[in-house]
Design a protein around this motif. Structure first.
Motif: not given
Length: 203
Positions: A7-9, A11, A140, A142, A144-145, A147, A154
């Motif tokens: 699960r990176r993103q 959407v 989105v 995010d 991974e980041r 956010k 953002t």
């Protein structure tokens, strides 16, 4: 671990769900916990609210097919009931963003691969209002980041390091991890005295 378990993103379109302390009994009323399996639970998400509330969640046509739920403070409080996140997932929810989540509810969500990103209260208010104005626009998450992106903005989010690691490595899927490690488990088991001794007695 296969990419489908990472699960990176996330959407998708969002559903704003105003209010705080929304517990698992509202998400999935107790009378629907009698089922032996989770099949069909999606039909009963917020069943009482959808029948009685003046502005019921999940009902408006504009939110059909949405996959990201935006919530307030202490979402998922109350009894530990796996049926609540299971029902959300089966309805189509793939991630959540909110002010805060009940600890057990987060654990149950992570076990299904559903990220729960925590935002500052003012960011939650902004996001709910912005999504209500533009329900067709995608959000989105995010992971991974850590956010949330929407409408050119953002938003920083929080996600516990352990949950972050599980979602990015695919190890949230405990059954999948065990199945993929089957051969390694067998190799180790053969060298454990109590298992090796048991096998020798029964061969």
């Amino acid at each position: 671990m296969s990419q489908e378990h990472i699960r990176r993103q996330i959407v998708g379109r969002g559903i704003p769900l105003p209010g705080h302390d929304i517990d698992t009994d509202r998400i999935m009323p107790a009378r629907f916990l009698k089922s032996v399996t989770f099949e069909g639970l999606e039909r009963h998400i917020f069943d009482d609210d959808r029948r009685q509330a003046p502005d019921p969640p999940f009902n408006p046509p504009g939110y059909q097919g949405a996959s990201i739920l935006i919530v307030g403070r202490n979402f998922g409080s109350g009894s530990s009931r796996e049926h609540a996140p299971e029902g959300l997932r089966r309805w189509g929810i793939r991630g959540l963003a909110g002010e805060s989540f009940a600890e057990i509810f987060i654990g149950n969500c992570i076990a299904l691969g559903l990220p729960c990103l925590t935002l500052e209260p003012e960011d939650v208010i902004w996001l709910m209002e912005a999504v209500a104005r533009n329900p067709e626009q995608e959000i989105v998450l995010d992971v991974e980041r850590r956010k949330v992106l929407f409408g050119g903005r953002t938003i920083p989010a929080r996600l516990a390091d352990g949950h972050h690691h599980q979602l990015l490595t695919g190890t949230w899927n405990a059954t999948g991890v065990l199945l993929e490690a089957g051969e390694a488990i067998d190799r180790v088991a053969k060298h454990l005295p109590y298992i090796a001794g048991y096998s020798a007695k029964h061969t």
